[in-house]
Design a protein around this motif. Structure first.
Motif, mmCIF file in Angstrom:
data_model
loop_
_atom_site.group_PDB
_atom_site.id
_atom_site.type_symbol
_atom_site.label_atom_id
_atom_site.label_comp_id
_atom_site.label_asym_id
_atom_site.label_seq_id
_atom_site.Cartn_x
_atom_site.Cartn_y
_atom_site.Cartn_z
ATOM 1 N N THR A 11 0.649 -1.264 0.000
ATOM 2 C CA THR A 11 0.000 0.000 0.000
ATOM 3 C C THR A 11 0.674 1.312 0.000
ATOM 4 O O THR A 11 0.783 1.877 0.996
ATOM 5 N N THR A 68 0.180 3.628 1.955
ATOM 6 C CA THR A 68 0.701 3.570 3.318
ATOM 7 C C THR A 68 -0.136 4.407 4.285
ATOM 8 O O THR A 68 0.037 4.308 5.490
ATOM 9 N N THR A 92 -5.028 3.759 6.634
ATOM 10 C CA THR A 92 -5.850 3.980 7.833
ATOM 11 C C THR A 92 -6.726 5.226 7.730
ATOM 12 O O THR A 92 -7.950 5.140 7.897
ATOM 13 N N THR A 101 1.027 2.265 9.949
ATOM 14 C CA THR A 101 1.513 1.228 9.045
ATOM 15 C C THR A 101 3.000 0.971 9.237
ATOM 16 O O THR A 101 3.745 1.817 9.728
ATOM 17 N N ASN A 104 -8.910 0.069 11.364
ATOM 18 C CA ASN A 104 -7.871 -0.942 11.173
ATOM 19 C C ASN A 104 -8.411 -2.352 11.375
ATOM 20 O O ASN A 104 -8.046 -3.276 10.638
ATOM 21 N N ILE A 148 2.833 -3.708 2.814
ATOM 22 C CA ILE A 148 2.765 -3.024 4.104
ATOM 23 C C ILE A 148 1.943 -3.831 5.102
ATOM 24 O O ILE A 148 1.240 -4.776 4.730
ATOM 25 N N ILE A 203 -0.787 -3.020 8.322
ATOM 26 C CA ILE A 203 -1.552 -2.022 9.071
ATOM 27 C C ILE A 203 -1.486 -2.381 10.544
ATOM 28 O O ILE A 203 -1.703 -3.532 10.930
ATOM 29 N N THR A 204 -1.184 -1.404 11.386
ATOM 30 C CA THR A 204 -1.016 -1.666 12.809
ATOM 31 C C THR A 204 -1.220 -0.400 13.619
ATOM 32 O O THR A 204 -0.857 0.690 13.179
#
Length: 384
Positions: free
Chosen positions: A6, A78, A81, A149, A287, A325, A327-328
């Motif tokens: 991403t 990136t 979100t 991310t 997310n 990537i 997501i976090t």
């Protein structure tokens, strides 16, 4: 945590409010629903009620929601979100009557200048501009309040370049001087024995260039490579016959390093902790939804890219970039120490103490309420 691809095109760095290009100007979004937020339109009148609750993050009292929040981000994969949070209404649901006003940037340094100038209250951004904004104001400007991310950046080059030794005398682009990919490129070149400077001279010429211009210049043969976020690295591979020389994930333990954080101005955090909490609750929900609905998440991201950039990302580019990537909500704070050292070493960041750059109090409160584990600040949280 789920691995995603991403980085959407980092388009022009000027914000929507100050002008992308006339063709890309779009109305600012105003979202509202039930949940957090203030019924009042004048922030100055929005004071806590008598007997308001105990102090929260930044020392402000509960119940001080803002009438609006001006949120920056990039039109990149990136930044999935915020794009998902806006498109699917997760932010609006939690913010309630607090109006959200989005502003798009090309790269981090421009967003930091907007934060300094008071034209935005919070922004999704890379780690190195966050560090620069913090250190250049003696720790007064901002706090990192969440991650977003990891991964999603690569050095892509012409097909005849097979290793570091082939880069001497070459011209390599980065999105903007002092940005996260710019620092990564300069640090990697230095580690491989090259001298580089901020004027574009040296053994390898580093040329900060907007991402869309980088693609066009590479196609014309004016550039030999570029260190780019997604989806631009993938676009150069698919549309300009480039190849990946370095996937930045290979340079980090377990392939994890912070790519995108959420930062908030310290002033806004102190005055409106409830609004920041609502924003973070919206992020966590966005997310969670993205991890569980990857195809829908990609569609949501592309819908917002289309809105803010004027055209969608080609599906083959999106599909190829998406797995690059993760997501976090975790800001992966330990990686920030190395990124800070790299910024200083290549001459784009002041060498100052970064302790206090994080305030993860609200994030960990939200995570706990959702039954999720807390995330760490690597000892870089609020000073005792």
């Amino acid at each position: 945590m789920s691995v995603f691809g991403t980085h959407f095109g980092q388009y022009r760095r000027r914000s929507i409010r100050t002008g992308f290009a006339a063709a890309l100007l779009l109305p600012l979004l105003a979202m509202s629903a039930c949940g957090y937020g203030s019924d009042k339109k004048d922030d100055k009148k929005n004071t806590p009620a008598a007997g308001a609750g105990p102090a929260t993050a930044g020392g402000a009292k509960a119940g001080t929601s803002a009438s609006q929040i001006r949120l920056g981000f990039f039109a990149n994969v990136t930044h999935a979100t915020p794009l998902i949070g806006l498109n699917e209404g997760f932010f609006a649901k939690e913010l309630g009557t607090t109006e959200i006003k989005p502003q798009v940037f090309n790269a981090g340094p421009a967003a930091i200048e907007a934060l300094k100038g008071g034209s935005i209250d919070a922004t999704y951004i890379g780690p190195n501009p966050s560090i620069s904004g913090f250190t250049s104001t003696n720790g007064e400007l901002l706090r990192i309040v969440a991650g977003a991310t990891s991964g999603g950046a690569s050095l892509v080059v012409k097909p005849n370049i097979n290793g570091p030794a082939d880069l001497k005398g070459k011209k390599i682009a980065s999105p903007q001087l002092g940005g996260t990919q710019d620092v990564a490129l300069r640090a990697w070149l230095t580690k491989n024995g090259y001298s580089v400077d901020t004027s574009g001279k040296g053994d390898v010429s580093v040329v900060p260039t907007d991402n869309a211009q980088t693609l066009a210049a590479f196609q014309k043969g004016d550039l030999d490579g570029a260190w780019l976020p997604e989806p631009w690295a993938t676009r150069l591979v698919l549309e300009a016959n480039a190849k990946v020389l370095v996937d930045e994930r290979t340079l980090w333990p377990e392939g994890k390093f912070v790519t995108t954080d959420l930062i908030v101005s310290t002033k806004f955090l102190k005055e409106h902790p409830d609004t920041v909490e609502a924003l973070i609750k919206g992020q966590v929900a966005a997310n969670d939804w993205a991890v569980a609905n990857q195809d829908k998440a990609k569609a949501a991201v592309n819908a917002k890219i289309t809105e803010f950039a004027g055209k969608p990302l080609a599906q083959n580019v999106l599909d190829a970039a998406w797995p690059n990537i993760a997501i976090t909500n975790d800001p992966l704070a330990a990686s920030l120490v190395k990124l800070s050292e790299d910024g200083v070493a290549v001459g784009v960041t002041k060498k100052l103490d970064i302790h206090g750059i994080y305030d993860l109090t609200i994030l960990n409160k939200v995570l706990a309420a959702a039954g999720k584990p807390a995330v760490a600040d690597a000892g870089l949280g609020p000073k005792k």
